[in-house]
Scaffold this motif. Sequence first.
Motif, PDB file in Angstrom:
ATOM      1  N   ILE A 264      10.968  85.435  16.440  1.00  0.00           N
ATOM      2  CA  ILE A 264      11.048  85.275  14.973  1.00  0.00           C
ATOM      3  C   ILE A 264      10.448  86.508  14.293  1.00  0.00           C
ATOM      4  O   ILE A 264       9.310  86.894  14.599  1.00  0.00           O
ATOM      5  CB  ILE A 264      10.262  84.024  14.501  1.00  0.00           C
ATOM      6  CG1 ILE A 264      10.650  82.780  15.314  1.00  0.00           C
ATOM      7  CG2 ILE A 264      10.487  83.773  13.005  1.00  0.00           C
ATOM      8  CD1 ILE A 264       9.899  81.503  14.942  1.00  0.00           C
ATOM      9  N   THR A 265      11.206  87.114  13.403  1.00  0.00           N
ATOM     10  CA  THR A 265      10.645  88.172  12.551  1.00  0.00           C
ATOM     11  C   THR A 265      10.435  87.562  11.181  1.00  0.00           C
ATOM     12  O   THR A 265      11.381  87.044  10.564  1.00  0.00           O
ATOM     13  CB  THR A 265      11.585  89.392  12.493  1.00  0.00           C
ATOM     14  OG1 THR A 265      11.565  90.001  13.795  1.00  0.00           O
ATOM     15  CG2 THR A 265      11.125  90.410  11.454  1.00  0.00           C
TER      16      THR A 265
ATOM     17  N   VAL B 249      15.334  85.166  12.027  1.00  0.00           N
ATOM     18  CA  VAL B 249      14.583  85.810  10.934  1.00  0.00           C
ATOM     19  C   VAL B 249      14.106  84.708  10.005  1.00  0.00           C
ATOM     20  O   VAL B 249      14.848  83.759   9.723  1.00  0.00           O
ATOM     21  CB  VAL B 249      15.489  86.796  10.154  1.00  0.00           C
ATOM     22  CG1 VAL B 249      14.749  87.386   8.944  1.00  0.00           C
ATOM     23  CG2 VAL B 249      15.980  87.920  11.065  1.00  0.00           C
ATOM     24  N   LEU B 250      12.861  84.812   9.564  1.00  0.00           N
ATOM     25  CA  LEU B 250      12.355  83.855   8.573  1.00  0.00           C
ATOM     26  C   LEU B 250      11.969  84.663   7.332  1.00  0.00           C
ATOM     27  O   LEU B 250      11.062  85.498   7.394  1.00  0.00           O
ATOM     28  CB  LEU B 250      11.149  83.104   9.133  1.00  0.00           C
ATOM     29  CG  LEU B 250      10.818  81.759   8.474  1.00  0.00           C
ATOM     30  CD1 LEU B 250       9.742  81.047   9.265  1.00  0.00           C
ATOM     31  CD2 LEU B 250      10.401  81.865   7.037  1.00  0.00           C
TER      32      LEU B 250
ATOM     33  N   VAL C  11      12.789  77.620  16.406  1.00  0.00           N
ATOM     34  CA  VAL C  11      12.504  77.475  17.846  1.00  0.00           C
ATOM     35  C   VAL C  11      13.643  76.696  18.524  1.00  0.00           C
ATOM     36  O   VAL C  11      14.113  77.058  19.608  1.00  0.00           O
ATOM     37  CB  VAL C  11      11.129  76.774  18.032  1.00  0.00           C
ATOM     38  CG1 VAL C  11      10.932  76.286  19.460  1.00  0.00           C
ATOM     39  CG2 VAL C  11      10.004  77.708  17.614  1.00  0.00           C
ATOM     40  N   HIS C  12      14.086  75.653  17.853  1.00  0.00           N
ATOM     41  CA  HIS C  12      15.183  74.827  18.377  1.00  0.00           C
ATOM     42  C   HIS C  12      16.505  75.604  18.361  1.00  0.00           C
ATOM     43  O   HIS C  12      17.338  75.457  19.269  1.00  0.00           O
ATOM     44  CB  HIS C  12      15.296  73.562  17.515  1.00  0.00           C
ATOM     45  CG  HIS C  12      16.356  72.620  17.958  1.00  0.00           C
ATOM     46  ND1 HIS C  12      16.267  71.884  19.126  1.00  0.00           N
ATOM     47  CD2 HIS C  12      17.547  72.297  17.400  1.00  0.00           C
ATOM     48  CE1 HIS C  12      17.355  71.149  19.254  1.00  0.00           C
ATOM     49  NE2 HIS C  12      18.154  71.395  18.227  1.00  0.00           N
TER      50      HIS C  12
ATOM     51  N   GLY D 121       4.750  78.623  20.838  1.00  0.00           N
ATOM     52  CA  GLY D 121       4.975  79.542  21.960  1.00  0.00           C
ATOM     53  C   GLY D 121       6.059  80.571  21.668  1.00  0.00           C
ATOM     54  O   GLY D 121       6.593  81.195  22.588  1.00  0.00           O
ATOM     55  N   ALA D 122       6.406  80.755  20.392  1.00  0.00           N
ATOM     56  CA  ALA D 122       7.435  81.743  20.036  1.00  0.00           C
ATOM     57  C   ALA D 122       6.760  83.079  19.730  1.00  0.00           C
ATOM     58  O   ALA D 122       5.701  83.106  19.103  1.00  0.00           O
ATOM     59  CB  ALA D 122       8.211  81.259  18.801  1.00  0.00           C
ATOM     60  N   SER D 123       7.391  84.164  20.184  1.00  0.00           N
ATOM     61  CA  SER D 123       6.853  85.479  19.832  1.00  0.00           C
ATOM     62  C   SER D 123       7.298  85.806  18.407  1.00  0.00           C
ATOM     63  O   SER D 123       8.373  85.394  17.974  1.00  0.00           O
ATOM     64  CB  SER D 123       7.359  86.539  20.814  1.00  0.00           C
ATOM     65  OG  SER D 123       8.774  86.597  20.775  1.00  0.00           O
TER      66      SER D 123
END
Length: 343
Positions: free
Chosen positions: A7-8, A115-116, A315-316, A27-29
């Motif tokens: 995720i950026t 992307v968020l 994440v999903h 647990g996401a980078s």
Amino acid sequence: MQDVKDITIIGAGPTGLFAGFYAGMRGASFRLIDTLDQPGGQLTALYPEKYIFDVAGFPKILAKDLVKGFAEQALQWKPGVHLGETVTGLRREQENGKPLFVVVTDRDAYPSRTVLIAGGIGAFNPRKLPLKDVDRWYGRGLHDRVLKTQEFAGKRVLIVGGGDSAFDWAVNLQGVAAWITMIHRRDGFRAHPATVAQVRELCAAGKMELRTFWELKGIHGDARVERVTIVNNKTKEEDTLAMDAVLPQLGFISSLGAIAEWGLDLEKHDIKVSQLMETSIPGIFAAGDITTYPGKLKLIATGAAEACVAVNHAVHFINPSAKVEPGHSSNMAIFGQADDKTD
Ligand SMILES: Cc1cc2nc3c(=O)[nH]c(=O)nc-3n(C[C@H](O)[C@H](O)[C@H](O)COP(=O)(O)OP(=O)(O)OC[C@H]3O[C@@H](n4cnc5c(N)ncnc54)[C@H](O)[C@@H]3O)c2cc1C
């Protein structure tokens, strides 16, 4: 080009920071990118010294202290943090048949599985003084913002402006600066009445000076700021004052900039999102002040809740077998708790 992250997060305001916390918990980078050189978004840029009364669990908290908590919570995962960088573009590529987004800034390019966008009211840039040679004084006594109060220790400081930040710094630099002169182009202020009253008391006690209807006409000196010329906009009288530092507090210009060109569904300057915080482009999520949907409230509390929804769905999206429901942090091994039932 940098390494691929899950995720950026664009924007390190309260929403982006809380999204970072949640990403790490899942647990996401992730990485955080922000135009400002400090985290905290509007809280840092517009009202660091104000109390906030409607954050869950805090009867009252200073904006800057809340940012400290948000940042500590997000940075525990040691993500990539890219401050002082503005997102200018987006490239859409593929990685193993799945979308790969390359978020382009004015300095680098960052590949990411999702992307968020937590860009709030857009990228902030301090409004500059309308002086011809203004750029030559940066780093020589002209400061857009106060990063460390000690930079002003023992200095004669000219504060320009009549809003909250100008008044807050006039109060907060007391005891640090040798002397403060504050000028404003009119006699109406856009600041909290209590702070205006405090400044008036300081002036009455001879601890600083406030001049209304005065504007900055010029900055002078050899290697650094040594003097300023100010002019009264009613009488046209001019005055030259010995000064070591100039601190314009003229507000910020904010703009959605390049993000508005990405083909996302927009409503005015806001990004339309679903209940899952999805934008119209699969893999791009949004949360916080930048989003709109029926019933939207632009608040720190709602931004945090949206960040949580967005990250769990991101994440999903990356791994469809990962549950959307994160489980309870109070049970998670990642926080050193024994009874981890989140698998
Ligand atoms: C004076 C004032 C008082 C307030 N008081 C309260 C209150 O008491 N309670 C409350 O709940 N809310 C309050 N708010 C509102 C609250 O501050 C916002 O709801 C909150 O800041 C939204 O957080 P955010 O992270 O979504 O956006 P922001 O705080 O706006 O942060 C967004 C970040 O994204 C960055 N960014 C944007 N575009 C880009 C780009 N292209 N590239 C890189 N970075 C980018 C910006 O630089 C910024 O740092 C107040 C607001 C103001 C102005």
